[in-house]
Design an enzyme around this catalytic site. Sequence first.
Site, short mmCIF file in Angstrom:
data_model
loop_
_atom_site.label_atom_id
_atom_site.label_comp_id
_atom_site.label_asym_id
_atom_site.label_seq_id
_atom_site.Cartn_x
_atom_site.Cartn_y
_atom_site.Cartn_z
N SER A 71 -10.36 22.90 -39.08
CA SER A 71 -11.60 22.34 -39.19
C SER A 71 -12.10 21.93 -37.96
CB SER A 71 -12.04 21.41 -40.20
OG SER A 71 -13.35 20.98 -40.33
N THR A 72 -12.87 20.90 -37.56
CA THR A 72 -13.33 20.55 -36.22
C THR A 72 -12.13 20.61 -35.17
OG1 THR A 72 -14.40 18.80 -37.39
CG2 THR A 72 -14.49 18.62 -34.99
N MET A 98 -11.46 17.26 -39.24
CA MET A 98 -11.78 16.06 -39.97
C MET A 98 -11.77 16.29 -41.31
SD MET A 98 -13.21 13.24 -39.21
CE MET A 98 -14.25 11.77 -40.00
#
Length: 359
Positions: free
Chosen positions: A172-173, A291
Amino acid sequence: MKKITVIVVDDSALIRKLLTEIINSQSDMEVIGAAADPLAAREMIRELNPDVLTLDVEMPKMDGLDFLEKLMRLRPMPVVMVSTLTEKSSDVTLRALELGAVDFVAKPKIDIASGLKEYGSEIANKIRIAKSARLKRNASPSVTKSATADAVLPSIANRIASTEKLIIVGASTGGTEAIKEFLIRMPPDSPGILVTQHMPEGFTKSFANRLNSLCKISVVEAQGGERVLPGHAFIAPGHSHLLLKRSGANYMTELNQGELVSRHRPSVDVLFRSVANCAGKNAIGVILTGMGKDGAAGMLEMQKSGAYNFAQDEASCVVFGMPKEAIAAGGVNEVVSLKDMARSVLSKISSMGSHGNRV
């Protein structure tokens, strides 16, 4: 508690006003300056020393990328890009992530005022993440529903035996750069690879194309129904869950537009569940920076089905959220730095025996 201070940089007065309203409506953050171009922003940064910067891509006087490159070299700070959902802008945004931006928010194409207000929670969350992210030098719409992989795909115990090896990746991030660093080290004959990265629909095709231009393997946005072959990687499209399925002796891709899982579609948990269902011990799982906890439950299921799993270590993560949760859940076999991840995965596959197709 000290509020997160933000400077908004956008050539549109409307966007500056809307972003300021969204940020100031949060109890833990405030806008301390708004600039119409990078030159004005530069002076504000020197004077006000903000915690986070939101930055438009296309602006007058200085291109957003040129400004970002100088900023990350001379005064590194957390930056969240604010980009339109167009193919050109998605290419530029991916370049911004390469230069060190933490994340991005996709501007709505139409009815910007109401659209940005709907994305208020996403914008605020990404600013919070950026504030605590690790910086390096050089999409998904916000949702409230949370489900498990049960909402999309049931777990099964019976698996068809096979010797074909697969690499399954979730992120993800910070994941766009982590995935690039991982895939760029894959040899042309690497096992087939499936990747779920949290990213809006308008960006996944550009992301896949960019990876394809840099890697020795073929990288495409998954269309569904493709045979998973060695030397090929499939990126989950922003509109659908990516799943692995069996068709006789072959592994195939499948797309599913079912429920949001762990607040995401595509979801890492859904991909990992599908791999646990039909690949078992022939799979290597990799969970990278991100995250939240998407992927933790699915990685444990993969491990219980016989898969061997790696997690990116805290020191090399932009955000040590998803790997940390997967480790805590007990589904991770090894914790490895990003620079060593490809070598470690390939070494493990080599120890497992041949990874070529068995048909």
